[in-house]
Design a protein around this motif. Structure first.
Motif, PDB file in Angstrom:
ATOM      1  N   ILE A  69       0.978  -1.151  -0.036  1.00  0.00           N
ATOM      2  CA  ILE A  69      -0.095   0.194  -0.044  1.00  0.00           C
ATOM      3  C   ILE A  69       1.030   1.161   0.050  1.00  0.00           C
ATOM      4  CG2 ILE A  69      -1.685   1.551   1.388  1.00  0.00           C
ATOM      5  CD1 ILE A  69      -3.267  -1.114   1.940  1.00  0.00           C
ATOM      6  N   ASN A  70       2.293   1.284   0.668  1.00  0.00           N
ATOM      7  CA  ASN A  70       2.866   2.433   0.612  1.00  0.00           C
ATOM      8  C   ASN A  70       3.394   2.428  -0.901  1.00  0.00           C
ATOM      9  OD1 ASN A  70       4.616   4.151   2.496  1.00  0.00           O
ATOM     10  ND2 ASN A  70       5.825   3.640   0.783  1.00  0.00           N
ATOM     11  N   GLY A  71       3.571   1.666  -1.505  1.00  0.00           N
ATOM     12  CA  GLY A  71       3.854   1.490  -3.063  1.00  0.00           C
ATOM     13  C   GLY A  71       2.711   1.955  -3.910  1.00  0.00           C
ATOM     14  N   MET A  72       1.563   1.893  -3.450  1.00  0.00           N
ATOM     15  CA  MET A  72       0.353   2.529  -3.903  1.00  0.00           C
ATOM     16  C   MET A  72       0.238   3.969  -3.832  1.00  0.00           C
ATOM     17  SD  MET A  72      -2.081  -0.712  -3.710  1.00  0.00           S
ATOM     18  CE  MET A  72      -3.536  -0.281  -4.938  1.00  0.00           C
ATOM     19  N   ILE A  73       0.758   4.303  -2.573  1.00  0.00           N
ATOM     20  CA  ILE A  73       0.430   5.875  -2.271  1.00  0.00           C
ATOM     21  C   ILE A  73       1.472   6.547  -2.719  1.00  0.00           C
ATOM     22  CG2 ILE A  73       0.313   7.093  -0.013  1.00  0.00           C
ATOM     23  CD1 ILE A  73      -1.968   5.626  -0.313  1.00  0.00           C
ATOM     24  N   TYR A  74       2.787   6.380  -2.631  1.00  0.00           N
ATOM     25  CA  TYR A  74       4.112   6.991  -2.674  1.00  0.00           C
ATOM     26  C   TYR A  74       4.932   6.219  -3.953  1.00  0.00           C
ATOM     27  CZ  TYR A  74       3.127   9.928   1.114  1.00  0.00           C
ATOM     28  OH  TYR A  74       2.586  10.872   2.228  1.00  0.00           O
ATOM     29  N   GLY A  75       4.863   5.193  -4.024  1.00  0.00           N
ATOM     30  CA  GLY A  75       5.825   4.434  -5.000  1.00  0.00           C
ATOM     31  C   GLY A  75       7.309   4.464  -4.793  1.00  0.00           C
ATOM     32  N   GLU A  94      18.481  -0.439  -7.976  1.00  0.00           N
ATOM     33  CA  GLU A  94      18.068   0.061  -6.788  1.00  0.00           C
ATOM     34  C   GLU A  94      17.001   0.706  -6.624  1.00  0.00           C
ATOM     35  OE1 GLU A  94      20.445   2.895  -3.383  1.00  0.00           O
ATOM     36  OE2 GLU A  94      21.507   2.409  -5.396  1.00  0.00           O
ATOM     37  N   SER A  95      16.131   0.674  -5.445  1.00  0.00           N
ATOM     38  CA  SER A  95      14.945   1.412  -5.316  1.00  0.00           C
ATOM     39  C   SER A  95      14.835   1.997  -4.017  1.00  0.00           C
ATOM     40  CB  SER A  95      13.606   0.739  -5.506  1.00  0.00           C
ATOM     41  OG  SER A  95      13.421  -0.424  -4.879  1.00  0.00           O
ATOM     42  N   GLU A  96      14.174   2.984  -3.714  1.00  0.00           N
ATOM     43  CA  GLU A  96      13.731   3.655  -2.494  1.00  0.00           C
ATOM     44  C   GLU A  96      12.550   4.303  -2.245  1.00  0.00           C
ATOM     45  OE1 GLU A  96      16.846   6.437  -1.776  1.00  0.00           O
ATOM     46  OE2 GLU A  96      16.070   7.775  -3.021  1.00  0.00           O
ATOM     47  N   PRO A  97      11.782   4.176  -1.373  1.00  0.00           N
ATOM     48  CA  PRO A  97      10.620   4.807  -1.261  1.00  0.00           C
ATOM     49  C   PRO A  97      10.680   6.163  -1.421  1.00  0.00           C
ATOM     50  CG  PRO A  97      10.864   3.256   0.269  1.00  0.00           C
ATOM     51  CD  PRO A  97      12.103   3.371  -0.045  1.00  0.00           C
ATOM     52  N   ILE A  98       9.610   6.687  -2.279  1.00  0.00           N
ATOM     53  CA  ILE A  98       9.572   8.076  -2.251  1.00  0.00           C
ATOM     54  C   ILE A  98       9.201   8.884  -1.059  1.00  0.00           C
ATOM     55  CG2 ILE A  98       8.472  10.195  -3.557  1.00  0.00           C
ATOM     56  CD1 ILE A  98       8.226   8.320  -6.017  1.00  0.00           C
ATOM     57  N   ASN A  99       8.434   8.096  -0.187  1.00  0.00           N
ATOM     58  CA  ASN A  99       7.965   8.727   1.017  1.00  0.00           C
ATOM     59  C   ASN A  99       7.408   7.500   1.834  1.00  0.00           C
ATOM     60  OD1 ASN A  99       7.408  10.273   3.363  1.00  0.00           O
ATOM     61  ND2 ASN A  99       6.140  11.724   2.054  1.00  0.00           N
ATOM     62  N   ASN A 100       7.299   7.534   3.028  1.00  0.00           N
ATOM     63  CA  ASN A 100       6.651   6.545   3.718  1.00  0.00           C
ATOM     64  C   ASN A 100       5.389   7.097   4.642  1.00  0.00           C
ATOM     65  OD1 ASN A 100       8.559   4.166   3.496  1.00  0.00           O
ATOM     66  ND2 ASN A 100       9.950   5.978   4.281  1.00  0.00           N
ATOM     67  N   VAL A 101       4.404   6.024   4.526  1.00  0.00           N
ATOM     68  CA  VAL A 101       3.123   6.226   5.234  1.00  0.00           C
ATOM     69  C   VAL A 101       3.575   5.985   6.729  1.00  0.00           C
ATOM     70  CG1 VAL A 101       0.937   5.846   5.502  1.00  0.00           C
ATOM     71  CG2 VAL A 101       1.764   5.695   3.244  1.00  0.00           C
ATOM     72  N   ILE A 189      19.055   4.618 -16.001  1.00  0.00           N
ATOM     73  CA  ILE A 189      17.942   5.044 -16.360  1.00  0.00           C
ATOM     74  C   ILE A 189      17.384   5.526 -14.709  1.00  0.00           C
ATOM     75  CG2 ILE A 189      15.329   4.894 -17.018  1.00  0.00           C
ATOM     76  CD1 ILE A 189      16.244   2.940 -18.956  1.00  0.00           C
ATOM     77  N   ASP A 190      17.036   6.525 -14.600  1.00  0.00           N
ATOM     78  CA  ASP A 190      16.557   7.014 -13.301  1.00  0.00           C
ATOM     79  C   ASP A 190      15.115   7.321 -13.475  1.00  0.00           C
ATOM     80  OD1 ASP A 190      19.157   6.543 -12.333  1.00  0.00           O
ATOM     81  OD2 ASP A 190      19.552   8.733 -12.319  1.00  0.00           O
ATOM     82  N   GLY A 191      14.251   7.125 -12.371  1.00  0.00           N
ATOM     83  CA  GLY A 191      12.687   7.522 -12.477  1.00  0.00           C
ATOM     84  C   GLY A 191      12.049   7.233 -11.320  1.00  0.00           C
ATOM     85  N   LYS A 192      10.553   7.410 -11.362  1.00  0.00           N
ATOM     86  CA  LYS A 192       9.754   6.994 -10.262  1.00  0.00           C
ATOM     87  C   LYS A 192       8.772   6.032 -10.899  1.00  0.00           C
ATOM     88  CE  LYS A 192      10.274  11.989  -8.408  1.00  0.00           C
ATOM     89  NZ  LYS A 192      11.295  12.159  -9.449  1.00  0.00           N
ATOM     90  N   ILE A 193       8.252   5.239  -9.728  1.00  0.00           N
ATOM     91  CA  ILE A 193       7.432   4.349 -10.293  1.00  0.00           C
ATOM     92  C   ILE A 193       6.284   4.297  -9.050  1.00  0.00           C
ATOM     93  CG2 ILE A 193       8.576   2.302  -9.527  1.00  0.00           C
ATOM     94  CD1 ILE A 193       7.766   0.960 -12.345  1.00  0.00           C
ATOM     95  N   ILE A 194       5.084   3.901  -9.519  1.00  0.00           N
ATOM     96  CA  ILE A 194       3.925   3.716  -8.545  1.00  0.00           C
ATOM     97  C   ILE A 194       2.940   2.840  -8.896  1.00  0.00           C
ATOM     98  CG2 ILE A 194       2.546   5.666  -9.384  1.00  0.00           C
ATOM     99  CD1 ILE A 194       1.918   6.435  -6.582  1.00  0.00           C
ATOM    100  N   ILE A 195       2.558   1.955  -7.863  1.00  0.00           N
ATOM    101  CA  ILE A 195       1.505   0.970  -8.180  1.00  0.00           C
ATOM    102  C   ILE A 195       0.315   1.365  -8.554  1.00  0.00           C
ATOM    103  CG2 ILE A 195       0.595  -1.225  -7.435  1.00  0.00           C
ATOM    104  CD1 ILE A 195       2.964  -1.711  -5.676  1.00  0.00           C
ATOM    105  N   THR A 196      -0.276   1.108  -9.395  1.00  0.00           N
ATOM    106  CA  THR A 196      -1.806   1.720  -9.861  1.00  0.00           C
ATOM    107  C   THR A 196      -3.120   0.691  -9.393  1.00  0.00           C
ATOM    108  OG1 THR A 196      -1.656   0.957 -12.081  1.00  0.00           O
ATOM    109  CG2 THR A 196      -0.798   3.301 -11.558  1.00  0.00           C
ATOM    110  N   LYS A 197      -2.887  -0.583  -9.456  1.00  0.00           N
ATOM    111  CA  LYS A 197      -4.020  -1.575  -9.388  1.00  0.00           C
ATOM    112  C   LYS A 197      -3.626  -2.578  -8.321  1.00  0.00           C
ATOM    113  CE  LYS A 197      -5.246  -1.167 -14.238  1.00  0.00           C
ATOM    114  NZ  LYS A 197      -5.572  -1.737 -15.453  1.00  0.00           N
TER     115      LYS A 197
END
Length: 227
Positions: A69-75, A94-101, A189-197
């Motif tokens: 759900i954190n991945g669906m809120i912030y990615g 490598e990945s890191e949460p954009i933010n944490n609920v 490649i650097d970017g952001k990704i968030i779960i949508t479904k």
């Protein structure tokens, strides 16, 4: 917080009906989460004789729910280097949460737990805060790309297996999306990704399988300056 007494009282209730169409997660996220009834035999949890019935299942449902759900809120922010055999470059991710609920302030609600096929299922519900809703609308208001991926992780790795499967699903989505549009393999490649479904989680031949749908945003593509 998943209250144990509430959990057992709700166990007698029927499960919520399955969605007949793709749910709208704009304001409220409602997803089916599950945890195995028993820990992997050789894991630390399996050796803990103080655990009461369903303790392991409840803790696993809670951990997986908060993670996804954190991945669906912030990615996540991601940093990806594709494998390049010609340059002897190994794939790197490598990945890191954009933010944490802070789930202690805005907790997940768990409803209608039920045991199916040696798993404890429960509907995990989370209401977005105004700030989180604004974040989500930012994702949907800009021209974001859609991607899908499937990843695998060892059941014997416990909760880390879920994390590994999720990371591998992100990698699979990045490969699938970028391969047709980038002629020469980039350095990074650097970017952001968030779960949508709603995440789709299963177990096949001793491995967790995690299938995810994403919104994808590219921050930068670094090319090799020479061969």
């Amino acid at each position: 917080m998943l209250n144990k007494r509430l959990f057992f009282s709700l166990f007698l209730l029927a499960a919520l009906p399955v969605f007949s169409q793709t749910p709208d997660f704009t304001n409220r996220i409602i997803v089916d989460m599950w945890g195995e009834l028993d820990a992997y035999p050789e894991s630390t949890e399996a050796q803990d004789l103080t655990l009461e019935p369903f303790d392991y299942s409840i803790s696993r449902v809670k951990a997986v729910s908060e993670f996804l759900i954190n991945g669906m809120i912030y990615g996540w922010n991601f940093y990806y280097t594709p494998q390049d055999k010609a340059r002897n470059v190994q794939e790197y991710f490598e990945s890191e949460p954009i933010n944490n609920v802070d789930f202690t302030l805005t907790p997940i609600t768990y409803r209608s737990p039920i045991v199916l096929e040696n798993k404890m299922h429960a509907w995990a519900e989370y209401e977005r805060t105004k700030k989180q809703l604004w974040t989500y609308k930012q994702w949907t208001s800009i021209t974001t790309k859609k991607a899908q991926g499937r990843g695998y992780g060892k059941v014997s790795d416990g909760f880390d297996g879920i994390i590994n499967a999720t990371n591998n699903a992100i990698i699979d989505a990045l490969r699938t999306y970028y391969r047709p549009i980038i002629k020469n393999k980039p350095k990074e490649i650097d970017g952001k990704i968030i779960i949508t479904k709603a995440p789709r989680i299963g177990i096949v031949e001793g491995q967790y399988t995690v299938e995810l749908d994403f919104f994808l945003e590219t921050d930068r593509i670094i090319k090799y300056t020479q061969f």
